[in-house]
Design a protein around this motif. Structure first.
Motif, PDB file in Angstrom:
ATOM      1  N   LEU A  99       1.111  -0.841   0.252  1.00  0.00           N
ATOM      2  CA  LEU A  99      -0.089   0.258  -0.351  1.00  0.00           C
ATOM      3  C   LEU A  99       1.068   1.662   0.217  1.00  0.00           C
ATOM      4  CD1 LEU A  99      -2.513   1.345   0.577  1.00  0.00           C
ATOM      5  CD2 LEU A  99      -2.435   1.111   2.949  1.00  0.00           C
ATOM      6  N   LEU A 100       2.099   1.606   0.777  1.00  0.00           N
ATOM      7  CA  LEU A 100       2.860   3.014   0.694  1.00  0.00           C
ATOM      8  C   LEU A 100       4.116   2.721  -0.412  1.00  0.00           C
ATOM      9  CD1 LEU A 100       3.441   2.385   5.073  1.00  0.00           C
ATOM     10  CD2 LEU A 100       2.536   3.576   3.830  1.00  0.00           C
ATOM     11  N   SER A 101       4.653   1.772  -0.794  1.00  0.00           N
ATOM     12  CA  SER A 101       4.946   1.848  -2.113  1.00  0.00           C
ATOM     13  C   SER A 101       3.558   2.367  -3.605  1.00  0.00           C
ATOM     14  CB  SER A 101       4.924   0.324  -2.193  1.00  0.00           C
ATOM     15  OG  SER A 101       5.942  -0.386  -1.362  1.00  0.00           O
ATOM     16  N   GLN A 102       2.299   1.477  -3.264  1.00  0.00           N
ATOM     17  CA  GLN A 102       1.738   2.141  -4.015  1.00  0.00           C
ATOM     18  C   GLN A 102       1.599   3.606  -4.050  1.00  0.00           C
ATOM     19  OE1 GLN A 102      -1.034  -0.173  -3.855  1.00  0.00           O
ATOM     20  NE2 GLN A 102      -0.350  -2.156  -4.533  1.00  0.00           N
ATOM     21  N   GLU A 103       1.661   4.139  -2.952  1.00  0.00           N
ATOM     22  CA  GLU A 103       0.727   5.779  -2.578  1.00  0.00           C
ATOM     23  C   GLU A 103       1.916   6.266  -3.083  1.00  0.00           C
ATOM     24  OE1 GLU A 103      -2.861   6.447  -1.951  1.00  0.00           O
ATOM     25  OE2 GLU A 103      -2.499   4.438  -2.929  1.00  0.00           O
ATOM     26  N   ARG A 104       3.010   6.114  -2.908  1.00  0.00           N
ATOM     27  CA  ARG A 104       3.968   7.130  -3.093  1.00  0.00           C
ATOM     28  C   ARG A 104       4.389   6.912  -4.227  1.00  0.00           C
ATOM     29  NH1 ARG A 104       9.433   7.442   1.189  1.00  0.00           N
ATOM     30  NH2 ARG A 104       9.927   4.792  -0.337  1.00  0.00           N
ATOM     31  N   ALA A 105       4.492   5.857  -4.904  1.00  0.00           N
ATOM     32  CA  ALA A 105       4.841   5.974  -6.574  1.00  0.00           C
ATOM     33  C   ALA A 105       3.303   6.578  -6.941  1.00  0.00           C
ATOM     34  CB  ALA A 105       4.506   4.277  -6.858  1.00  0.00           C
ATOM     35  N   ALA A 106       2.136   7.275  -6.727  1.00  0.00           N
ATOM     36  CA  ALA A 106       1.166   7.709  -7.238  1.00  0.00           C
ATOM     37  C   ALA A 106       1.152   9.294  -6.656  1.00  0.00           C
ATOM     38  CB  ALA A 106       0.066   6.947  -6.800  1.00  0.00           C
ATOM     39  N   GLY A 107       2.873   9.479  -6.026  1.00  0.00           N
ATOM     40  CA  GLY A 107       2.964  10.857  -5.854  1.00  0.00           C
ATOM     41  C   GLY A 107       1.830  11.697  -4.004  1.00  0.00           C
ATOM     42  N   ARG A 108       0.889  10.773  -3.885  1.00  0.00           N
ATOM     43  CA  ARG A 108       0.146  10.932  -2.546  1.00  0.00           C
ATOM     44  C   ARG A 108       1.260  10.181  -1.370  1.00  0.00           C
ATOM     45  NH1 ARG A 108      -4.028   8.489  -6.085  1.00  0.00           N
ATOM     46  NH2 ARG A 108      -2.821   6.368  -5.247  1.00  0.00           N
ATOM     47  N   ARG A 109       0.613  11.064  -0.160  1.00  0.00           N
ATOM     48  CA  ARG A 109       0.987  11.665   1.874  1.00  0.00           C
ATOM     49  C   ARG A 109       0.412  10.180   1.993  1.00  0.00           C
ATOM     50  NH1 ARG A 109       2.630  16.591   3.676  1.00  0.00           N
ATOM     51  NH2 ARG A 109       4.574  15.381   5.156  1.00  0.00           N
ATOM     52  N   VAL A 110       0.951   9.459   2.408  1.00  0.00           N
ATOM     53  CA  VAL A 110      -0.259   9.188   3.540  1.00  0.00           C
ATOM     54  C   VAL A 110       0.066   9.073   4.913  1.00  0.00           C
ATOM     55  CG1 VAL A 110      -0.626   5.986   4.650  1.00  0.00           C
ATOM     56  CG2 VAL A 110       0.123   7.522   1.512  1.00  0.00           C
ATOM     57  N   LEU A 111      -0.969   9.157   5.949  1.00  0.00           N
ATOM     58  CA  LEU A 111      -1.380   9.711   7.314  1.00  0.00           C
ATOM     59  C   LEU A 111      -1.485   7.287   7.355  1.00  0.00           C
ATOM     60  CD1 LEU A 111      -0.659  11.500  10.136  1.00  0.00           C
ATOM     61  CD2 LEU A 111      -3.513  11.117   9.653  1.00  0.00           C
ATOM     62  N   ALA A 112      -0.218   7.015   8.440  1.00  0.00           N
ATOM     63  CA  ALA A 112      -0.599   5.240   8.810  1.00  0.00           C
ATOM     64  C   ALA A 112      -1.141   5.761   9.630  1.00  0.00           C
ATOM     65  CB  ALA A 112      -0.008   4.747   8.498  1.00  0.00           C
ATOM     66  N   GLY A 113      -1.902   5.059  10.817  1.00  0.00           N
ATOM     67  CA  GLY A 113      -2.819   5.043  12.336  1.00  0.00           C
ATOM     68  C   GLY A 113      -2.198   3.567  12.757  1.00  0.00           C
ATOM     69  N   PHE A 114      -1.561   3.576  13.633  1.00  0.00           N
ATOM     70  CA  PHE A 114      -2.042   2.434  14.707  1.00  0.00           C
ATOM     71  C   PHE A 114      -2.701   2.111  16.134  1.00  0.00           C
ATOM     72  CE2 PHE A 114       1.175   2.391  10.737  1.00  0.00           C
ATOM     73  CZ  PHE A 114       0.947   0.605  10.679  1.00  0.00           C
ATOM     74  N   ASP A 115      -2.957   1.355  16.740  1.00  0.00           N
ATOM     75  CA  ASP A 115      -4.141   1.678  17.671  1.00  0.00           C
ATOM     76  C   ASP A 115      -3.291   0.384  18.445  1.00  0.00           C
ATOM     77  OD1 ASP A 115      -4.343  -1.527  16.995  1.00  0.00           O
ATOM     78  OD2 ASP A 115      -6.273  -1.651  17.553  1.00  0.00           O
ATOM     79  N   PHE A 116      -2.201   1.557  18.864  1.00  0.00           N
ATOM     80  CA  PHE A 116      -1.188   0.466  19.967  1.00  0.00           C
ATOM     81  C   PHE A 116      -0.146   1.893  20.373  1.00  0.00           C
ATOM     82  CE2 PHE A 116       0.833  -0.938  16.351  1.00  0.00           C
ATOM     83  CZ  PHE A 116       1.993  -1.065  16.384  1.00  0.00           C
ATOM     84  N   PRO A 117       0.165   1.510  21.645  1.00  0.00           N
ATOM     85  CA  PRO A 117       1.072   2.521  22.119  1.00  0.00           C
ATOM     86  C   PRO A 117       2.783   2.959  21.268  1.00  0.00           C
ATOM     87  CG  PRO A 117       0.080   1.347  24.053  1.00  0.00           C
ATOM     88  CD  PRO A 117      -0.115   0.711  23.309  1.00  0.00           C
ATOM     89  N   PHE A 118       3.065   3.930  21.103  1.00  0.00           N
ATOM     90  CA  PHE A 118       4.225   4.316  20.171  1.00  0.00           C
ATOM     91  C   PHE A 118       5.631   3.983  20.796  1.00  0.00           C
ATOM     92  CE2 PHE A 118       3.155   5.578  15.764  1.00  0.00           C
ATOM     93  CZ  PHE A 118       2.348   4.516  15.582  1.00  0.00           C
ATOM     94  N   GLY A 119       5.648   4.196  22.557  1.00  0.00           N
ATOM     95  CA  GLY A 119       5.782   4.199  23.616  1.00  0.00           C
ATOM     96  C   GLY A 119       5.901   4.101  25.105  1.00  0.00           C
ATOM     97  N   TYR A 120       6.196   4.522  26.067  1.00  0.00           N
ATOM     98  CA  TYR A 120       5.779   3.500  27.535  1.00  0.00           C
ATOM     99  C   TYR A 120       6.536   4.979  28.299  1.00  0.00           C
ATOM    100  CZ  TYR A 120       6.450  -1.082  25.569  1.00  0.00           C
ATOM    101  OH  TYR A 120       6.004  -2.551  25.298  1.00  0.00           O
TER     102      TYR A 120
END
Length: 678
Positions: free
Chosen positions: A48-69
């Motif tokens: 997905l990220l490869s396709q979106e970048r190739a199409a010249g689009r930016r991606v905001l990708a959210g994940f539902d777990f803590p990124f830090g402690y």
């Protein structure tokens, strides 16, 4: 937006508690995507990220777990405060397949390394024993904070230390961070809030339950929630998204949207949000105020600040006491403490050695003995009553005094002022020095506040010149801008000087474009009516986001309200007197809502009039006034060009819409400038 899972492969048929992704491109929602395990999910994300970048689009990708402690954990494990180093640590050590992984064993190893095998992680599946990992919280000891700052503010959020069980996220962090580490490396992605978001791919932490409720009947909750979060974020104007991402949490990370729940769940401001009902030509003041109150909401981002930096900030959430105040029973006076009251008559008690002073650890006093106590000292065990030293005669190692003495006299109970977990400051309150004292006394050292509302002030008109410049015939000095900038500062907001714009529509359009990326609100004066040179109202009308409110008020009447690229615009009258009155009456409470402080009404007082006035029916009038000898005087002229009356006055007399004949001594409503915050 991705709902992650730390469990095993869920099979080919879509199921709950699996990995789900919600995609929204250009405002168009796609069907949620079912991903049966983490390996499939990582491949899908990479494509997905490869396709979106190739199409010249930016991606905001959210994940539902803590990124830090919680603070300190990264350094304890890696020797660095950088949470990305922690990502790499997990990536190097996690063994993960579709049917098994070593997350529980890894948690036990961490506990042995940093918590003597008793924490910070806990939980093992039924029947599974892991060295160093407590199966439950019975014998659990955590050397770190139980939750991150964001989790303490997000009601219902689970701690990252729980490795399994309903709602737990600990396993998701262990299995998710290695995947994010690889995606970050492959796509040079920015990680929020640790990196500057100036790349094609940005990774953010989400918690769908923050803004999304139960799904429609028959739909899997995880699938529904990621689709809804993607829709909510995709609907945000770019500037609003940027403000929500303006967060400082460089070690622990942050949950996207925290503090903006109402804005994300409620429909955003529409271009017609200021539209008047059909057929309305003159809007009564109270109706205009009610429409502003109901149609606006907070727009300012939140940040966590230390107590020392919190003065004059607006609390973004309710703040609760961390401990009782007083924390222990203590004495309110200097004197002698003992157990129980005493009846009328003479009494004598032996003294034990020593004394109890403020800061001393509480000791114990045997029944029938007394101890010397000083004001503020914690009461020793066996002491619940204090007699004033002025009422005592000391005789060697004993004291004599006369009763009666009521049990509990001259003492303070633990928590009699504030109890732990009690709300001591409500969201929306602007923090005062007294609030800081209360917060400090109850153990609060950091608070989540709203950043200052940025209000841009722009004057319009070819006739204006700056004070100090040479004014040609037909030109006047710009009095509105310094006045409005001063009012905004007194309201507690950040005033941004946008300068002057000529009577040129394109020049004004460019000013609006630049200002909308810099400020939260735009205040203009002049050009707010419907004449040939009223370019403010014309531009807002052209953008399809303008309503010209003809308000039944004197001085004032025309008030151009609208949105420019999602930013509210208040087009004030050009007359300084009308501009100030409209700012106090309309813009001030509206900006309070936008700032997160809520709606506030000015406090008025009924006082005798010291003037005569015959008023026609139809409009609410505001007279420049001041108090002298207990009566309200009004400025000699009601002319809206008499700027000197603003300086002469100490407030406004408010006269309601009906016709009236006012004579000296009649009661009128006086609103001091101080009630408006100025």
């Amino acid at each position: 937006m991705v709902d992650w899972s730390g469990g095993n492969d869920r099979g080919a048929a879509p199921k709950k508690d699996a990995i789900w992704a919600g995609v929204n491109r250009g405002g168009v929602a796609e069907d949620p995507v079912y991903l049966r395990n983490r390996q499939v999910a990582e491949t899908w994300l990479t494509n997905l990220l490869s396709q979106e970048r190739a199409a010249g689009r930016r991606v905001l990708a959210g994940f539902d777990f803590p990124f830090g402690y919680p603070a300190g954990f990264a350094r304890a494990l890696t020797g660095s405060d950088n949470p990305i180093d922690l990502w790499h640590w997990f990536e190097e050590r996690l063994a993960d397949t579709p049917t098994d992984n070593n997350r529980f064993e890894l948690a036990g190893q961490i506990n042995c390394a940093v918590g003597h095998g008793r924490g910070p992680f806990w939980f093992t599946p039924h029947g599974k024993q892991v060295e160093g990992l407590p199966p439950n919280k019975k014998d659990y000891v955590n050397p770190f904070s139980e939750k991150r700052q964001s989790e303490t503010l997000a009601k219902g959020a689970f701690t990252c230390w729980q490795m399994g069980g309903a709602g737990a996220v600990g396993g998701q962090v262990f299995t998710g961070l290695p995947v994010l580490a690889r995606l970050r490396r492959q796509f040079a992605a920015a990680v929020w809030p640790f990196d500057e978001l100036n790349r094609d791919v940005a990774l953010v932490e989400i918690w769908p339950s923050l803004t999304v409720g139960d799904p429609p009947e028959g739909m899997i909750k995880d699938a529904w929630q990621v689709a809804e979060v993607a829709r909510q974020i995709a609907a945000l104007p770019v500037d609003r998204l940027a403000r929500m991402l303006d967060v400082q949490a460089s070690e622990e990370g942050w949950i996207f949207g925290l503090g903006f729940e109402e804005e994300l769940t409620a429909p955003p401001l529409r271009n017609d949000c200021f539209a008047l009902p059909p057929g309305v030509h003159w809007t009564p003041v109270d109706e205009a105020l009610a429409m502003l109150r109901d149609r606006l909401g907070p727009v300012t981002p939140t940040a966590s600040v230390s107590l020392g930096d919190a003065l004059d900030h607006i609390a973004a959430t309710d703040i609760v006491a961390k401990r009782d105040n007083p924390p222990l029973p203590n004495t309110a006076v200097d004197g002698y403490g003992f157990s129980g009251g005493r009846a009328a008559g003479a009494h004598s008690l032996p003294l034990i050695e020593g004394r109890a002073a403020a800061g001393d650890a509480p000791g114990a006093v045997p029944d029938g003995f007394a101890i010397r106590v000083l004001t503020g000292a914690a009461l020793p065990d066996g002491v619940d009553t204090v007699v004033l030293q002025e009422d005592v005669v000391r005789d060697g190692d004993s004291i004599r005094f006369s009763g009666p003495v009521k049990q509990g006299a001259n003492t303070r109970k633990a928590g009699e002022d504030v109890r732990a977990s009690e709300v001591i400051v409500t969201a929306g309150r602007r923090l005062t020095a007294a609030d800081l004292a209360l917060l400090a006394a109850t153990g609060v050292s950091e608070v989540t506040v709203r950043k200052a509302l940025k209000v841009g002030v722009l004057s319009t008109g070819d006739e204006l010149v700056e004070p100090g410049q040479t004014a040609n015939d037909g030109q006047i000095f710009d009095a509105n801008r310094p006045m409005l900038l001063g009012l905004i500062r007194r309201f507690g907001h950040e005033a941004i000087d946008l300068g002057r714009a000529p009577d040129d529509r394109e020049a004004l359009r460019n000013r609006f474009d630049a200002a909308s990326a810099e400020v939260d609100v735009i205040l203009t004066s002049g050009g707010a009516s419907a004449g040939d040179e009223d370019h403010v109202s014309a531009l807002l009308q052209e953008a399809g986001a303008m309503s010209l409110w003809r308000i039944a008020i004197k001085p004032g009447r025309p008030l151009a309200l609208g949105l420019w690229r999602g930013v509210p615009v208040f087009g004030l009258p050009g007359n300084p007197v009308a501009a100030m009155v409209c700012t106090l009456v309309f813009a001030r409470p509206a900006m309070g809502v936008l700032a997160g402080a809520g709606w506030s009404e000015p406090q008025g007082f009924d006082v005798p009039a010291a003037f005569t006035k015959r008023k026609k029916a139809g409009r609410r009038e505001y007279l420049r006034a001041r108090m002298r000898d207990g009566k309200a005087e009004v400025f000699a002229s009601e002319g809206s060009g008499r700027i000197s009356g603003l300086s002469w006055a100490e407030g406004l007399v408010e006269l309601p819409e009906p016709a009236a004949e006012i004579s000296p001594g009649d009661m009128v409503r006086f609103i001091p400038y101080g009630s408006f915050g100025v």
